[in-house]
Design a protein around this motif. Structure first.
Motif, PDB file in Angstrom:
ATOM      1  N   SER A  32       0.856  -1.192   0.000  1.00 46.79           N
ATOM      2  CA  SER A  32       0.000   0.000   0.000  1.00 46.79           C
ATOM      3  C   SER A  32       0.886   1.232   0.000  1.00 46.79           C
ATOM      4  O   SER A  32       1.979   1.224   0.577  1.00 46.79           O
ATOM      5  N   THR A  33       0.390   2.295  -0.631  1.00 49.38           N
ATOM      6  CA  THR A  33       1.124   3.553  -0.701  1.00 49.38           C
ATOM      7  C   THR A  33       0.174   4.701  -0.381  1.00 49.38           C
ATOM      8  O   THR A  33      -0.942   4.752  -0.889  1.00 49.38           O
ATOM      9  N   THR A  34       0.646   5.613   0.491  1.00 46.99           N
ATOM     10  CA  THR A  34      -0.129   6.788   0.872  1.00 46.99           C
ATOM     11  C   THR A  34       0.705   8.045   0.692  1.00 46.99           C
ATOM     12  O   THR A  34       1.928   7.978   0.558  1.00 46.99           O
ATOM     13  N   THR A  35       0.007   9.182   0.739  1.00 50.91           N
ATOM     14  CA  THR A  35       0.686  10.469   0.838  1.00 50.91           C
ATOM     15  C   THR A  35       0.239  11.132   2.125  1.00 50.91           C
ATOM     16  O   THR A  35      -0.823  10.799   2.670  1.00 50.91           O
ATOM     17  N   PHE A  36       1.043  12.055   2.601  1.00 49.68           N
ATOM     18  CA  PHE A  36       0.686  12.844   3.782  1.00 49.68           C
ATOM     19  C   PHE A  36       1.343  14.205   3.673  1.00 49.68           C
ATOM     20  O   PHE A  36       2.569  14.305   3.592  1.00 49.68           O
TER      21      PHE A  36
END
Length: 140
Positions: A32-36
């Motif tokens: 999984s990949t997220t941004t913040f």
């Protein structure tokens, strides 16, 4: 697939002010990949930069978002998770207020209710933190 900030709370058990991800940009059975984007009022910002604890929580919430997304796709609810262990933590730099970090977790192994992940955090394409975590998912 993109789960925007306004929908991210449907994927994770955490609630403001303790949300450390903005968007889920990719999720599959192994990663999984997220941004913040670091807000100025974040509870884990110290001296204008996201703390080491904030980086760890960001990695854990990236794992939670992937698990939550999979649960939603299967018609199930989001479950609570707990960090059981952190190994090989390396922090090379910290993101400052206004920066956007990209975090990827990869599932290395899953044994009963424990998931072993490797997480990495990048800022402008440069690795700023990495670790391995053992995460336990609540059965209720």
């Amino acid at each position: 697939m993109l789960v925007p900030q306004e929908d991210i709370l449907t994927l994770i058990p955490q609630r403001p002010p303790f949300v450390m991800i903005s968007t889920l940009i990719e999720s599959n059975e192994t990663s999984s990949t997220t941004t913040f984007t670091i807000p100025s009022d974040n509870v884990l910002v110290e001296n204008g930069k996201l703390s080491e604890a904030g980086l760890l929580e960001n990695i854990a919430q990236t794992a939670a978002a992937g698990t939550g997304y999979a649960a939603q796709q299967n018609g199930a609810g989001v479950k609570d998770g707990y960090i059981g262990a952190i190994k090989n933590l390396e922090v090379f730099d910290r993101a400052k207020i206004g920066d956007t970090i990209v975090t990827t977790i990869t599932i290395e192994d899953q044994i009963f209710d424990a998931t072993l992940i490797a997480g990495s955090v990048k800022l402008n394409g440069q690795l700023i933190a990495q670790c391995q975590m053992k995460i336990f998912i609540s059965s209720n």
